[in-house]
Design an enzyme around this catalytic site. Structure first.
Site, PDB file in Angstrom:
ATOM      1  N   SER A  29     113.323 -50.569 -32.195  1.00  0.00           N
ATOM      2  CA  SER A  29     114.528 -49.867 -32.647  1.00  0.00           C
ATOM      3  C   SER A  29     115.274 -49.199 -31.496  1.00  0.00           C
ATOM      4  CB  SER A  29     114.169 -48.822 -33.718  1.00  0.00           C
ATOM      5  OG  SER A  29     115.284 -48.535 -34.520  1.00  0.00           O
ATOM      6  N   SER A  73     118.503 -46.950 -38.851  1.00  0.00           N
ATOM      7  CA  SER A  73     118.325 -48.113 -37.973  1.00  0.00           C
ATOM      8  C   SER A  73     118.118 -49.424 -38.708  1.00  0.00           C
ATOM      9  CB  SER A  73     117.149 -47.879 -37.020  1.00  0.00           C
ATOM     10  OG  SER A  73     117.530 -46.997 -35.978  1.00  0.00           O
ATOM     11  N   LYS A  86     120.488 -52.244 -37.982  1.00  0.00           N
ATOM     12  CA  LYS A  86     120.294 -53.138 -36.830  1.00  0.00           C
ATOM     13  C   LYS A  86     120.030 -54.575 -37.286  1.00  0.00           C
ATOM     14  CE  LYS A  86     118.605 -49.889 -33.275  1.00  0.00           C
ATOM     15  NZ  LYS A  86     118.477 -48.556 -33.864  1.00  0.00           N
TER      16      LYS A  86
END
Length: 432
Positions: A194, A139, A142
């Site tokens: 997240s 993640s 991101k």
């Protein structure tokens, strides 16, 4: 008498059973010869993974599941080309621990296979381990999606949540069908909690998952992140997914140049909207809004922490990128393929930040390309982005240049017009 004898026999039998049980529990001398016990299992002490032989120079470690198997009919992505010269300087081509001359040993208990500490403002790389080794970002990718969204989307635009958002795989913040969410709220959910559902809702506005991934990869290439290839907007593992400690530090530095991103990752709590009852579900009621908390432990526990981004998948393991400020100096730290042992990733990051701050501002083993990074060893090694790379990062700077040009023309015009008028008046006066 029979009863008394029966009691004695019962007592003797019970004593024999108890004695046997005691002897079975361990070697006791009163039980006769000691029974040999198997040796205790050998516990392998913790050791930081060794990368001196560049095991991941071309591609990340082998996947442990089927997440990177291409869809039927889709080709298997080839490994990203390795630049002839390491981006950022010669020393960043080393695969083991890379330290400034005379620097002390790095802190113990760092389980991250690759890591990097860099100056967020100057772009100087302070210390690293396998900086260009290729690993999965999870993640932390991101950060790249947020950069594009913040520079592309209207933050006040409100979108309606879908069932596809709610059904996305992995971590979800709690988007519900029919809920109304501004892009600002979606981005808070993306970087603080997240939320893969938030990533899905954002990607839908950027043209869908495939188009969004293409934009993410184009931006990465334009920034010279040559080890990076996104496969999903959220960071879920997919075919060809890759980044490096160097690239992730570079991408994070770019994102931190956006004030709103820096504000969002430093937010501890944020109110997120609810969504209406689903009429298809009998008895379902409206779902009220709720607070979301930042999932970055460093933010709560490290003095001067500015925030960051966490990540985890089965293949990527623990990933982490964050920054902190001390005495006016801002450092970033990146961890890839870490574990929660012997200490948690944010604690490993804290130790590396302490180490970087202790080295002082003159410590450097390389550079992150940028306006401030003027290392002579860096510039010649940048071959330039591919022709099809869209330089999203250049948009704010380009707009700034246009603004300056427009302002110059306006000021020049304001000065020039009176001069022309005066000149015209003089000409007419002479003619008269």
């Amino acid at each position: 008498m029979y009863i008394r004898e029966l009691h004695h026999r019962t007592a003797r039998r019970l004593g024999s059973v108890l004695a046997a049980a005691v002897c079975a529990a361990g070697p006791i001398t009163v039980c006769g010869p000691a029974i040999a016990q198997p040796p205790p299992p050998t516990i392998t002490p913790f050791a930081t993974p060794v990368t001196d032989t560049c095991p991941h120079r071309d591609r990340p470690p082998a996947a442990i599941d089927t997440s990177e198997v291409p869809a039927p009919g889709e080709p298997t992505p080839t490994a990203l080309p390795v630049p002839d010269s390491p981006i950022g300087g010669k020393r960043l081509g080393e695969c083991g621990v890379v330290l400034p001359t005379g620097a002390p040993a790095v802190p113990p208990d760092i389980s991250a296979t690759a890591w990097m500490v860099s100056d967020l403002d100057t772009g100087a790389v302070v210390a690293a381990k396998d900086p260009h080794g290729r690993y999965r970002p999870a993640s932390t990718i991101k950060v790249l999606l947020a950069t594009i969204a913040l520079r592309t989307l209207d933050l006040d635009t409100v979108v309606v949540g879908t069932q596809a958002d709610a059904d996305v795989e992995g971590t979800r913040v709690g988007i519900g069908p029919g809920g109304r969410y501004s892009n600002r709220q979606l981005l808070h959910a993306l970087v603080m909690a997240s939320g893969n559902d938030a990533a899905h809702a954002i990607a839908a506005q950027l043209g869908g998952d495939e188009a969004t991934v293409a934009k993410m990869n184009s931006l990465a290439q334009s920034l010279y992140a040559r080890d990076t290839r996104a496969a999903t907007p959220s960071g879920l593992d997919g075919p060809g997914m890759s980044t490096s400690a160097y690239d992730l530090s570079l991408l994070f530095r770019e994102a931190m140049s956006i004030p709103l991103f820096a504000e969002m990752i430093g937010t501890e709590q944020f109110d997120f909207p609810g969504f209406p009852a689903d009429p298809r579900i009998p008895g379902d009621q409206d779902h009220p809004g709720f607070p979301i908390a930042n999932d970055n432990g460093l933010l709560y526990n490290y003095p001067g922490a500015l925030g960051g981004k966490t990540g985890f998948t089965d293949d990527a393991r623990q990933t982490f990128v964050a920054a902190a400020e001390r005495n006016g100096r801002r450092l970033a730290v990146t961890l890839l393929q870490a574990d929660v042992l012997p200490i948690r990733p944010w604690e490993q990051a804290a130790r590396l930040l302490d180490y970087g701050f202790a080295l002082g501002p003159s410590a450097k083993v390389g550079d992150i390309p940028g306006d401030e990074a003027e290392s002579a060893s860096t510039a010649p090694e940048l071959a330039g982005p591919p022709e099809n790379a869209i330089a999203y990062s250049a948009q704010p700077r380009t707009e700034s240049r246009y603004d300056e040009l427009w302002m110059t023309l306006m000021v020049g015009g304001l000065i020039l017009v009176p001069i022309l008028l005066v000149g015209t008046w003089h000409v007419r006066t002479r003619r008269r």
